[in-house]
Design a protein around this motif. Sequence first.
Motif, PDB file in Angstrom:
ATOM      1  N   VAL A 146       0.817  -1.225   0.000  1.00 10.81           N
ATOM      2  CA  VAL A 146       0.000   0.000   0.000  1.00 10.81           C
ATOM      3  C   VAL A 146       0.851   1.276   0.000  1.00 10.81           C
ATOM      4  CG1 VAL A 146      -1.515   1.414   1.464  1.00 10.81           C
ATOM      5  CG2 VAL A 146      -2.173  -0.910   0.884  1.00 10.81           C
ATOM      6  N   ALA A 202       0.483   3.921  -2.971  1.00 10.44           N
ATOM      7  CA  ALA A 202       0.056   5.295  -2.685  1.00 10.44           C
ATOM      8  C   ALA A 202       1.034   6.303  -3.273  1.00 10.44           C
ATOM      9  CB  ALA A 202      -0.076   5.493  -1.181  1.00 10.44           C
ATOM     10  N   CYS A 259      -1.890  10.620   2.842  1.00  7.14           N
ATOM     11  CA  CYS A 259      -1.884   9.669   3.953  1.00  7.14           C
ATOM     12  C   CYS A 259      -3.274   9.134   4.268  1.00  7.14           C
ATOM     13  CB  CYS A 259      -1.271  10.325   5.183  1.00  7.14           C
ATOM     14  SG  CYS A 259      -1.084   9.213   6.601  1.00  7.14           S
ATOM     15  N   SER A 313      -4.408   6.736   1.654  1.00  6.50           N
ATOM     16  CA  SER A 313      -3.623   5.501   1.761  1.00  6.50           C
ATOM     17  C   SER A 313      -4.194   4.589   2.842  1.00  6.50           C
ATOM     18  CB  SER A 313      -2.164   5.832   2.089  1.00  6.50           C
ATOM     19  OG  SER A 313      -1.591   6.613   1.087  1.00  6.50           O
TER      20      SER A 313
END
Length: 228
Positions: A150, A154, A161, A164
Motif C-alpha cells: 500500500v 500510494a 496519507c 492511503s
Amino acid sequence: MDKILNGSTLYDVLSAIVPGYLFLLWCRIVFLPKEFSVTGLDELSLGIIIFVASYLVGLLLKFFLERLFSSVLRNQFSLMQKACKKSEIDEEEKKRILAVTDECLFKRNYYIHYYIAVNYNANSSIGTIEMQIAFIRSMMAVILLYIIAVPKIASYIDLNCNYSLGLFICLLLVEILITLLIFSLQVKVHKLVWEDSFYAEENKKNNKRVYYEKEFIAGGIVRITIVL
C-alpha cells in the motif's frame, strides 16, 4: 463443443488472466520506477505479450496456491460433515454417511459421491462454483500483495496519507470477506455433492437412465460399478 469452449474461456479469464495481470501490475508498481515505459513495440504486440504473460503467471499462481491451501481451503473433513448435515437428503442416508467417523474413510466415501454427482447430473453447478473458488483463491494472494505494498502504491498514484489508510482498510476488508466467501462456497460444493449423488440414486430407483451400480462394503464405504 461450444459449451466446453465457453466454459474454458470463462475459467481462463477469471482464474488465470485477471489475477495474473494484477500480479504483473503489482510487480510494475513495486519494482520498476514510475517513469519506466516500453519502447520499440507497437500497441498490438505489447498487448499480446501482456495477455500471454498474464495467462501464464495466472496459471502458476493457481498451481502453487492450490497446493499451498489444498489442506486448508479444500475438502476439509469438518466442512464435509457440516455440508452433509445441511443437505436436503433422506435422513436415513444422512445418518449413514455421518456414522463414518474415520476421516480417511469419510473422505473416500465423499469422493465416490463426488464422482456420481459430477458424472450423472448434467445440470449440476458444482463445476461453476469450483471455478469461482479457484478464481477467489488466486485473488486472495494478489490482494494480500497489494495490502503489503500500500505505501508503494500510494506513492505511485500520488495518494495522501488519509487515502492511503482508506485504501489499506478497503483491501483488508475485501481480503477478509473473500476468505469467508471461499469457505462458504466450499461448503456449498460439498452440499451439492451429497444432494446430487443422492438424487442420482433416487432417479435410478425410479428407472431413469443411469450408468452405475452402488453397493456397500466394510466401513460404511460404497463401491461403484460402471454399467456399460
